[in-house]
Design a protein around this motif. Structure first.
Motif, PDB file in Angstrom:
ATOM      1  N   ALA A  29       1.123  -1.051   0.366  1.00 39.19           N
ATOM      2  CA  ALA A  29      -0.237  -0.055   0.042  1.00 39.19           C
ATOM      3  C   ALA A  29       0.986   1.507  -0.149  1.00 39.19           C
ATOM      4  O   ALA A  29       2.274   0.836   0.671  1.00 39.19           O
ATOM      5  CB  ALA A  29      -1.231  -0.019   1.964  1.00 39.19           C
ATOM      6  N   LEU A  30       0.744   1.903  -1.340  1.00 36.43           N
ATOM      7  CA  LEU A  30       1.607   3.615  -1.166  1.00 36.43           C
ATOM      8  C   LEU A  30      -0.055   4.135  -0.464  1.00 36.43           C
ATOM      9  O   LEU A  30      -0.774   5.004  -1.706  1.00 36.43           O
ATOM     10  CB  LEU A  30       2.067   3.689  -2.169  1.00 36.43           C
ATOM     11  CG  LEU A  30       2.772   5.461  -2.375  1.00 36.43           C
ATOM     12  CD1 LEU A  30       3.994   5.649  -1.395  1.00 36.43           C
ATOM     13  CD2 LEU A  30       3.068   5.050  -3.887  1.00 36.43           C
ATOM     14  N   ASN A  57      -9.094  10.620  -3.606  1.00 36.60           N
ATOM     15  CA  ASN A  57     -10.197  12.006  -3.152  1.00 36.60           C
ATOM     16  C   ASN A  57      -9.910  12.792  -3.214  1.00 36.60           C
ATOM     17  O   ASN A  57      -9.292  13.424  -2.789  1.00 36.60           O
ATOM     18  CB  ASN A  57     -10.526  11.892  -1.613  1.00 36.60           C
ATOM     19  CG  ASN A  57     -11.240  12.625  -0.878  1.00 36.60           C
ATOM     20  OD1 ASN A  57     -11.841  12.703  -1.151  1.00 36.60           O
ATOM     21  ND2 ASN A  57     -12.002  12.490   0.492  1.00 36.60           N
ATOM     22  N   GLY A  58     -10.116  12.736  -4.566  1.00 40.95           N
ATOM     23  CA  GLY A  58      -9.457  14.915  -4.771  1.00 40.95           C
ATOM     24  C   GLY A  58      -9.622  16.095  -5.375  1.00 40.95           C
ATOM     25  O   GLY A  58     -11.060  16.439  -4.874  1.00 40.95           O
ATOM     26  N   GLN A  59      -8.859  16.743  -5.452  1.00 40.31           N
ATOM     27  CA  GLN A  59      -9.582  18.671  -5.424  1.00 40.31           C
ATOM     28  C   GLN A  59      -8.597  18.667  -6.220  1.00 40.31           C
ATOM     29  O   GLN A  59      -7.194  19.158  -6.218  1.00 40.31           O
ATOM     30  CB  GLN A  59      -9.180  18.761  -3.973  1.00 40.31           C
ATOM     31  CG  GLN A  59     -10.001  20.392  -3.657  1.00 40.31           C
ATOM     32  CD  GLN A  59      -9.682  20.649  -2.274  1.00 40.31           C
ATOM     33  OE1 GLN A  59     -10.052  19.557  -1.547  1.00 40.31           O
ATOM     34  NE2 GLN A  59     -10.892  22.070  -2.189  1.00 40.31           N
ATOM     35  N   LYS A  60      -8.983  20.340  -7.459  1.00 37.79           N
ATOM     36  CA  LYS A  60      -8.426  21.423  -7.971  1.00 37.79           C
ATOM     37  C   LYS A  60      -8.108  21.587  -7.271  1.00 37.79           C
ATOM     38  O   LYS A  60      -7.615  22.268  -6.278  1.00 37.79           O
ATOM     39  CB  LYS A  60      -9.459  21.461  -9.202  1.00 37.79           C
ATOM     40  CG  LYS A  60      -8.778  22.117  -9.986  1.00 37.79           C
ATOM     41  CD  LYS A  60      -9.525  23.520 -10.535  1.00 37.79           C
ATOM     42  CE  LYS A  60      -9.150  24.198 -12.166  1.00 37.79           C
ATOM     43  NZ  LYS A  60     -10.202  24.975 -12.353  1.00 37.79           N
ATOM     44  N   THR A  61      -5.917  21.853  -7.813  1.00 37.45           N
ATOM     45  CA  THR A  61      -5.469  22.896  -6.888  1.00 37.45           C
ATOM     46  C   THR A  61      -4.258  22.378  -6.051  1.00 37.45           C
ATOM     47  O   THR A  61      -3.444  22.810  -5.514  1.00 37.45           O
ATOM     48  CB  THR A  61      -5.875  24.266  -7.364  1.00 37.45           C
ATOM     49  OG1 THR A  61      -6.072  24.490  -8.872  1.00 37.45           O
ATOM     50  CG2 THR A  61      -4.454  25.034  -7.364  1.00 37.45           C
ATOM     51  N   VAL A  65      -5.848  12.874  -1.490  1.00 38.54           N
ATOM     52  CA  VAL A  65      -5.116  12.175  -1.042  1.00 38.54           C
ATOM     53  C   VAL A  65      -5.426  10.724  -1.684  1.00 38.54           C
ATOM     54  O   VAL A  65      -6.456  10.391  -2.178  1.00 38.54           O
ATOM     55  CB  VAL A  65      -5.643  11.690   0.432  1.00 38.54           C
ATOM     56  CG1 VAL A  65      -4.957  12.442   1.248  1.00 38.54           C
ATOM     57  CG2 VAL A  65      -7.585  12.098   0.599  1.00 38.54           C
ATOM     58  N   ALA A  66      -5.239  10.339  -2.037  1.00 37.08           N
ATOM     59  CA  ALA A  66      -4.936   8.193  -2.070  1.00 37.08           C
ATOM     60  C   ALA A  66      -4.358   7.488  -1.886  1.00 37.08           C
ATOM     61  O   ALA A  66      -4.015   7.806  -1.095  1.00 37.08           O
ATOM     62  CB  ALA A  66      -4.957   8.758  -4.382  1.00 37.08           C
ATOM     63  N   ILE A  67      -5.063   5.971  -1.784  1.00 37.86           N
ATOM     64  CA  ILE A  67      -4.570   4.894  -1.142  1.00 37.86           C
ATOM     65  C   ILE A  67      -4.447   4.420  -2.800  1.00 37.86           C
ATOM     66  O   ILE A  67      -4.793   3.819  -2.981  1.00 37.86           O
ATOM     67  CB  ILE A  67      -5.692   4.233  -0.125  1.00 37.86           C
ATOM     68  CG1 ILE A  67      -5.486   5.165   0.961  1.00 37.86           C
ATOM     69  CG2 ILE A  67      -4.513   2.706   0.087  1.00 37.86           C
ATOM     70  CD1 ILE A  67      -5.872   4.541   1.852  1.00 37.86           C
ATOM     71  N   ILE A  91      -8.327   9.761   2.852  1.00 33.85           N
ATOM     72  CA  ILE A  91      -9.312   8.343   2.556  1.00 33.85           C
ATOM     73  C   ILE A  91      -8.621   7.467   3.448  1.00 33.85           C
ATOM     74  O   ILE A  91      -7.664   7.259   3.966  1.00 33.85           O
ATOM     75  CB  ILE A  91      -9.010   8.030   0.863  1.00 33.85           C
ATOM     76  CG1 ILE A  91      -9.338   7.081   0.266  1.00 33.85           C
ATOM     77  CG2 ILE A  91      -7.289   7.902   0.679  1.00 33.85           C
ATOM     78  CD1 ILE A  91      -9.622   7.578  -1.479  1.00 33.85           C
ATOM     79  N   ALA A  92      -9.268   6.054   3.557  1.00 29.36           N
ATOM     80  CA  ALA A  92      -9.814   5.042   4.111  1.00 29.36           C
ATOM     81  C   ALA A  92      -9.768   3.867   3.644  1.00 29.36           C
ATOM     82  O   ALA A  92     -11.147   4.098   2.921  1.00 29.36           O
ATOM     83  CB  ALA A  92      -9.671   5.144   5.995  1.00 29.36           C
TER      84      ALA A  92
END
Length: 252
Positions: A29-30, A57-61, A65-67, A91-92
């Motif tokens: 996991a990274l 779980n993204g957001q512009k600019t 977070v990501a797994i 994120i989990a």
């Protein structure tokens, strides 16, 4: 099981570094922070071609977070439940019975500012949520860029700014520890002045003028299983690097 955390400071810019690191280290996991891209811009095809699944779980600019995992995650949660927040910082998911929580903690800007008040409220909400998470999934890893250097040895002696090292921030870190979590990095003997972040300016990396603000806290059932925790400084030496570098734990 090998789990790593890395603030990549723009996944679009650092994607080649991430793909190379995945190939070389093969983590189970990274956890990534500061993606700086919306979900529609997440490079899922490239990640999958590298042999990894991804939740993000993204957001512009800003933020994001990501797994990335070799096997799919179960019971994925986005954001802190019950905490109204437009910023994408949590994120989990569960992998092989281990709950992995990836967080990009607020910076706080300056002690006493509105952003600092937000940081402290966010930390309080996170702590309350994790308390319930630990009751349902006792094996838990809290990975991420905490934007807190918990002890004096986690900051260069010449660090003069109060942010990241203030008493309220360190108390909030202690509140996470009080949930029954352990700083995996401190389970092992480490070199002096071990940091995970260095400013881009003033040749900070070359001078090792940094902070240890990227952490992996693990719950009690994982402490005896933790066989290593270390910082990999190699990605910070690359061209156009993130200002952070990966921190890794290995669980037997």
């Amino acid at each position: 099981m090998k789990i790593a955390t890395w603030n990549v400071n723009s996944l679009k810019v650092r994607l080649p570094h991430v793909l190379d690191w995945l190939a070389a280290h093969q983590p189970d996991a990274l956890c990534l922070q500061e993606l700086k891209c919306e979900n529609k811009g997440f490079p899922l095809a490239e990640i999958e071609a590298a042999g990894y699944h991804a939740v993000f779980n993204g957001q512009k600019t800003y933020n994001g977070v990501a797994i990335l995992t070799k096997e799919p995650l179960a019971d994925v949660v986005y954001d802190i439940p019950g905490f109204a927040d437009e910023q994408k910082r949590i994120i989990a998911g569960t992998l092989d019975g281990v709950r992995i929580v990836c967080g990009y903690f607020p910076n706080g800007q300056a002690v006493g500012s509105e952003k600092f008040a937000y940081k402290m409220a966010w930390l309080e909400a996170l702590t309350g949520w994790l308390k319930s998470e630990l009751q349902s999934t006792p094996k838990l890893v809290l990975a991420g860029d905490y934007n807190v250097a918990p002890e004096d040895r986690d900051a260069h002696p010449d660090w003069k700014d109060e942010i990241h090292v203030s008493v309220p921030e360190r108390d909030a870190f202690k509140a996470l520890i009080a949930l029954g979590l352990t700083d995996a990095f401190r389970l092992f003997e480490q070199p002096e002045r071990s940091f995970s972040w260095w400013d881009y300016r003033l040749m900070a990396f070359r001078r090792n003028f940094g902070l240890r603000i990227d952490h992996l806290l693990i719950s009690a059932p994982l402490v005896d299983k933790c066989s290593a925790c270390y910082t990999d400084k190699e990605p910070r030496k690359l061209e156009r690097p993130s200002d952070h570098t990966p921190v890794v734990i290995e669980l037997a």
